[in-house]
Design a protein around this motif. Structure first.
Motif, PDB file in Angstrom:
ATOM      1  N   MET A  40       0.860  -1.209  -0.068  1.00  0.00           N
ATOM      2  CA  MET A  40       0.114  -0.025  -0.052  1.00  0.00           C
ATOM      3  C   MET A  40       0.809   1.209  -0.191  1.00  0.00           C
ATOM      4  SD  MET A  40      -3.198   1.131   0.015  1.00  0.00           S
ATOM      5  CE  MET A  40      -4.324   0.070   0.629  1.00  0.00           C
ATOM      6  N   TYR A  41       1.855   1.185   0.848  1.00  0.00           N
ATOM      7  CA  TYR A  41       2.831   2.412   0.900  1.00  0.00           C
ATOM      8  C   TYR A  41       3.397   2.669  -0.423  1.00  0.00           C
ATOM      9  CZ  TYR A  41       6.476   5.299   2.928  1.00  0.00           C
ATOM     10  OH  TYR A  41       7.257   6.536   3.573  1.00  0.00           O
ATOM     11  N   VAL A  42       4.050   1.780  -1.044  1.00  0.00           N
ATOM     12  CA  VAL A  42       4.554   2.072  -2.472  1.00  0.00           C
ATOM     13  C   VAL A  42       3.457   2.676  -3.492  1.00  0.00           C
ATOM     14  CG1 VAL A  42       5.827   0.996  -4.306  1.00  0.00           C
ATOM     15  CG2 VAL A  42       6.750   0.390  -2.035  1.00  0.00           C
ATOM     16  N   TRP A  43       2.308   1.781  -3.389  1.00  0.00           N
ATOM     17  CA  TRP A  43       1.217   2.271  -4.401  1.00  0.00           C
ATOM     18  C   TRP A  43       0.851   3.814  -4.295  1.00  0.00           C
ATOM     19  CZ3 TRP A  43      -2.969   3.968  -6.159  1.00  0.00           C
ATOM     20  CH2 TRP A  43      -3.694   3.580  -7.321  1.00  0.00           C
ATOM     21  N   VAL A  44       0.810   4.027  -2.970  1.00  0.00           N
ATOM     22  CA  VAL A  44       0.241   5.442  -2.886  1.00  0.00           C
ATOM     23  C   VAL A  44       1.354   6.377  -3.049  1.00  0.00           C
ATOM     24  CG1 VAL A  44      -0.364   6.979  -0.653  1.00  0.00           C
ATOM     25  CG2 VAL A  44      -1.477   4.682  -0.901  1.00  0.00           C
ATOM     26  N   ARG A  45       2.645   6.322  -2.908  1.00  0.00           N
ATOM     27  CA  ARG A  45       3.665   7.072  -2.926  1.00  0.00           C
ATOM     28  C   ARG A  45       3.714   7.337  -4.399  1.00  0.00           C
ATOM     29  NH1 ARG A  45       9.070   4.487  -2.333  1.00  0.00           N
ATOM     30  NH2 ARG A  45       8.449   3.848  -4.396  1.00  0.00           N
ATOM     31  N   ASP A  46       3.696   6.086  -5.445  1.00  0.00           N
ATOM     32  CA  ASP A  46       3.851   6.338  -6.703  1.00  0.00           C
ATOM     33  C   ASP A  46       2.454   6.938  -7.181  1.00  0.00           C
ATOM     34  OD1 ASP A  46       6.141   5.047  -6.631  1.00  0.00           O
ATOM     35  OD2 ASP A  46       5.233   3.231  -7.647  1.00  0.00           O
ATOM     36  N   HIS A  47       1.421   6.896  -6.758  1.00  0.00           N
ATOM     37  CA  HIS A  47       0.138   7.294  -7.252  1.00  0.00           C
ATOM     38  C   HIS A  47       0.191   9.044  -6.739  1.00  0.00           C
ATOM     39  CE1 HIS A  47      -3.791   7.502  -9.239  1.00  0.00           C
ATOM     40  NE2 HIS A  47      -4.055   8.253  -8.325  1.00  0.00           N
ATOM     41  N   ARG A  48       0.567   9.408  -5.764  1.00  0.00           N
ATOM     42  CA  ARG A  48       0.775  10.854  -5.174  1.00  0.00           C
ATOM     43  C   ARG A  48       1.755  11.524  -6.299  1.00  0.00           C
ATOM     44  NH1 ARG A  48       0.295  10.624   1.363  1.00  0.00           N
ATOM     45  NH2 ARG A  48      -1.962  10.029   1.323  1.00  0.00           N
ATOM     46  N   LEU A  49       2.886  10.581  -6.505  1.00  0.00           N
ATOM     47  CA  LEU A  49       3.702  11.240  -7.406  1.00  0.00           C
ATOM     48  C   LEU A  49       3.084  11.585  -8.775  1.00  0.00           C
ATOM     49  CD1 LEU A  49       6.891  11.803  -7.278  1.00  0.00           C
ATOM     50  CD2 LEU A  49       7.176   9.600  -8.136  1.00  0.00           C
ATOM     51  N   HIS A  50       2.417  10.405  -9.204  1.00  0.00           N
ATOM     52  CA  HIS A  50       1.523  10.818 -10.546  1.00  0.00           C
ATOM     53  C   HIS A  50       0.838  12.080 -10.720  1.00  0.00           C
ATOM     54  CE1 HIS A  50      -0.964   9.686 -13.800  1.00  0.00           C
ATOM     55  NE2 HIS A  50      -1.948   9.714 -13.214  1.00  0.00           N
ATOM     56  N   HIS A  51       0.128  12.288  -9.531  1.00  0.00           N
ATOM     57  CA  HIS A  51      -0.874  13.600  -9.629  1.00  0.00           C
ATOM     58  C   HIS A  51       0.153  14.836  -9.421  1.00  0.00           C
ATOM     59  CE1 HIS A  51      -4.873  12.342  -9.460  1.00  0.00           C
ATOM     60  NE2 HIS A  51      -4.647  11.181  -8.916  1.00  0.00           N
ATOM     61  N   LYS A  52       1.290  14.853  -8.690  1.00  0.00           N
ATOM     62  CA  LYS A  52       1.897  15.889  -8.446  1.00  0.00           C
ATOM     63  C   LYS A  52       2.652  16.254  -9.634  1.00  0.00           C
ATOM     64  CE  LYS A  52       4.782  17.968  -4.999  1.00  0.00           C
ATOM     65  NZ  LYS A  52       5.766  18.045  -3.767  1.00  0.00           N
ATOM     66  N   PHE A  53       3.172  15.176 -10.482  1.00  0.00           N
ATOM     67  CA  PHE A  53       4.197  15.488 -11.724  1.00  0.00           C
ATOM     68  C   PHE A  53       3.289  14.958 -12.601  1.00  0.00           C
ATOM     69  CE2 PHE A  53       6.775  15.836  -7.905  1.00  0.00           C
ATOM     70  CZ  PHE A  53       7.240  17.082  -7.987  1.00  0.00           C
ATOM     71  N   THR A  54       2.118  15.085 -12.943  1.00  0.00           N
ATOM     72  CA  THR A  54       1.711  14.273 -14.002  1.00  0.00           C
ATOM     73  C   THR A  54       2.150  14.281 -15.386  1.00  0.00           C
ATOM     74  OG1 THR A  54      -0.621  14.643 -12.752  1.00  0.00           O
ATOM     75  CG2 THR A  54      -0.952  13.878 -14.987  1.00  0.00           C
ATOM     76  N   ASP A  55       2.337  13.233 -15.826  1.00  0.00           N
ATOM     77  CA  ASP A  55       2.665  12.975 -17.546  1.00  0.00           C
ATOM     78  C   ASP A  55       4.131  14.030 -17.773  1.00  0.00           C
ATOM     79  OD1 ASP A  55       0.935  11.443 -18.265  1.00  0.00           O
ATOM     80  OD2 ASP A  55      -0.705  12.804 -18.132  1.00  0.00           O
ATOM     81  N   THR A  56       4.979  14.086 -16.868  1.00  0.00           N
ATOM     82  CA  THR A  56       6.125  14.516 -17.088  1.00  0.00           C
ATOM     83  C   THR A  56       7.131  13.302 -16.733  1.00  0.00           C
ATOM     84  OG1 THR A  56       6.641  15.093 -14.403  1.00  0.00           O
ATOM     85  CG2 THR A  56       5.719  16.800 -15.774  1.00  0.00           C
ATOM     86  N   ASP A  57       8.577  13.530 -16.533  1.00  0.00           N
ATOM     87  CA  ASP A  57       9.557  12.801 -16.259  1.00  0.00           C
ATOM     88  C   ASP A  57       9.676  12.344 -14.964  1.00  0.00           C
ATOM     89  OD1 ASP A  57      10.537  11.763 -18.726  1.00  0.00           O
ATOM     90  OD2 ASP A  57      11.950  13.573 -18.729  1.00  0.00           O
ATOM     91  N   ALA A  58       9.000  12.801 -13.860  1.00  0.00           N
ATOM     92  CA  ALA A  58       8.919  12.483 -12.651  1.00  0.00           C
ATOM     93  C   ALA A  58       7.669  11.743 -12.228  1.00  0.00           C
ATOM     94  CB  ALA A  58       8.797  13.692 -11.613  1.00  0.00           C
ATOM     95  N   ASP A  59       6.693  11.671 -13.137  1.00  0.00           N
ATOM     96  CA  ASP A  59       5.450  10.694 -13.126  1.00  0.00           C
ATOM     97  C   ASP A  59       5.877   9.278 -13.607  1.00  0.00           C
ATOM     98  OD1 ASP A  59       3.088   9.343 -13.574  1.00  0.00           O
ATOM     99  OD2 ASP A  59       2.326  10.610 -14.940  1.00  0.00           O
ATOM    100  N   PRO A  60       5.741   8.255 -12.562  1.00  0.00           N
ATOM    101  CA  PRO A  60       6.069   6.980 -12.767  1.00  0.00           C
ATOM    102  C   PRO A  60       5.645   6.371 -14.050  1.00  0.00           C
ATOM    103  CG  PRO A  60       5.423   6.902 -10.608  1.00  0.00           C
ATOM    104  CD  PRO A  60       5.076   8.522 -11.504  1.00  0.00           C
ATOM    105  N   HIS A  61       4.539   6.587 -14.408  1.00  0.00           N
ATOM    106  CA  HIS A  61       3.816   6.164 -15.731  1.00  0.00           C
ATOM    107  C   HIS A  61       3.443   7.406 -16.644  1.00  0.00           C
ATOM    108  CE1 HIS A  61       0.464   6.511 -13.135  1.00  0.00           C
ATOM    109  NE2 HIS A  61       0.971   5.573 -12.352  1.00  0.00           N
ATOM    110  N   ASN A  62       4.485   7.984 -17.135  1.00  0.00           N
ATOM    111  CA  ASN A  62       4.216   9.402 -17.742  1.00  0.00           C
ATOM    112  C   ASN A  62       3.726   9.005 -19.173  1.00  0.00           C
ATOM    113  OD1 ASN A  62       4.943  11.780 -19.555  1.00  0.00           O
ATOM    114  ND2 ASN A  62       7.022  11.422 -19.168  1.00  0.00           N
TER     115      ASN A  62
END
Ligand SMILES: [Zn+2]
Ligand SMILES: [Zn+2]
Length: 338
Positions: free
Chosen positions: A119-141
């Motif tokens: 859960m911890y890793v999922w949430v961190r990656d998802h918050r990262l996705h929302h914070k840096f959406t569709d940039t190189d800092a987004d895990p699934h850009n």
């Protein structure tokens, strides 16, 4: 009852603890020259997993599998899917509602069943996705294309910016949650027990299914189906669909993805109002997850369900939408529909 509107005035109050995670703080962009390093171990694993899932699918359509085993597989897929959509996504990542300890325990078990990391890793990656959406800092850009945003991101080494910016995500609420930290610590034991051994054992012991069929349907096929459904939110819903709330982002309204994921495809709305527990303008459109959250509220297991008020939604439709909202003209002329 038990539902609260998030307005301009209370937007940053404590019970919406991560507005920062929802806002782009820097314009990072995507480097077209970046060379991804493929992780071949992951490629082989994912390829074999999908091959086995295809074999499981073949066994289903040729009636080699007992009917209860197939029903069990579907039931597990729905449970695992809700562990992701209701649990990892709407409860933990965005805090769209508060859950009692017993509901959180169920959520953690179902998210472990889904097997999409802790859960911890999922949430961190998802918050990262929302914070840096569709940039190189987004895990699934998604600017790197359909394949990368669907599964390619799991087959290659992380972009250095994903690692760097991942450390900046506030995870203090999850760190304070005993259940989350217990699961994170013991995921290597919990995942095989909850997602592989238990689902496989049930059909074998209760209705004498073979090990092969039980393993392939209850774990492999069910796991691969839920994975791919989840990934469509990152791929299809970031590529195809209209943008009635914000035309400047890739996230789109995609009814096909919504149908696959229990209501997670209204993704243009979700990226604009991520704290809304409905993850859509209207709560019930294809949304099994919204129905489950409302059911949980009705039995007292969920409370403080958050929604965006009409005026905020209408303001976004008229100021930044692409004009595709059915009520756009009325709203643009100042006639609020309700
Ligand atoms: Zn997204
Ligand atoms: Zn989200």
């Amino acid at each position: 009852m038990g539902t609260e509107n998030i307005t301009d005035d209370n937007f940053s109050q404590n019970d919406v603890p991560y507005p920062k995670s929802h806002l782009k703080s820097e314009n990072i962009g995507t480097d077209p020259n970046f060379q991804r390093k493929i992780v071949w171990r992951n490629v082989v694993f994912m390829f074999m997993l999908h091959l086995l899932a295809l074999y499981g699918f073949f066994l289903v359509i040729t009636f080699k599998v007992k009917l209860p085993t197939f029903v069990w597989g579907v039931f597990l897929a729905i449970c695992a899917g809700e562990g992701i959509t209701m649990g990892a996504h709407r409860c933990y990542s965005h805090r769209t509602f508060k859950a009692t300890l017993s509901l959180r325990l169920i959520i953690i078990i179902l998210q472990t069943l889904a097997g999409q990391n802790s859960m911890y890793v999922w949430v961190r990656d998802h918050r990262l996705h929302h914070k840096f959406t569709d940039t190189d800092a987004d895990p699934h850009n998604a600017t790197r294309g359909f394949f990368f945003s669907h599964v390619g991101w799991l087959l290659s080494k992380k972009h250095p910016l994903v690692k760097e910016k991942g450390k900046t995500i506030d995870m203090s609420d999850l760190e304070a949650d005993y259940l989350v930290m217990f699961q994170k610590r013991w995921i290597f034991v919990l995942f095989p027990m909850i997602s592989v051994v238990f689902p496989t054992a049930v059909p074998m012991y209760l209705w004498n299914e073979t090990f092969r069929n039980s393993f392939l349907i209850s774990f492999v096929l069910r796991y691969v189906v839920v994975l791919n459904h989840t990934w469509t939110v990152n791929s299809l819903a970031h590529i195809y669909g209209n943008k009635p709330f914000d035309k400047n982002i890739l996230a789109s309204e995609n009814s096909f993805v919504s149908a696959l994921t229990g209501g997670e495809g209204w993704h243009n709305y979700h990226h604009v109002f991520p704290w809304d527990y409905r993850a859509a303008e209207y709560g019930t459109s294809f949304s099994l997850t919204t129905m489950f959250i409302e059911f949980a509220r009705n039995i007292g297991a969920a409370h403080n369900l958050k929604t965006a008020p009409r005026y905020m939604i209408e303001r976004k439709i008229t100021t930044s939408g692409d004009g595709s909202h059915p009520g756009y003209n009325k709203m643009a002329n100042g006639n609020r529909s309700n």
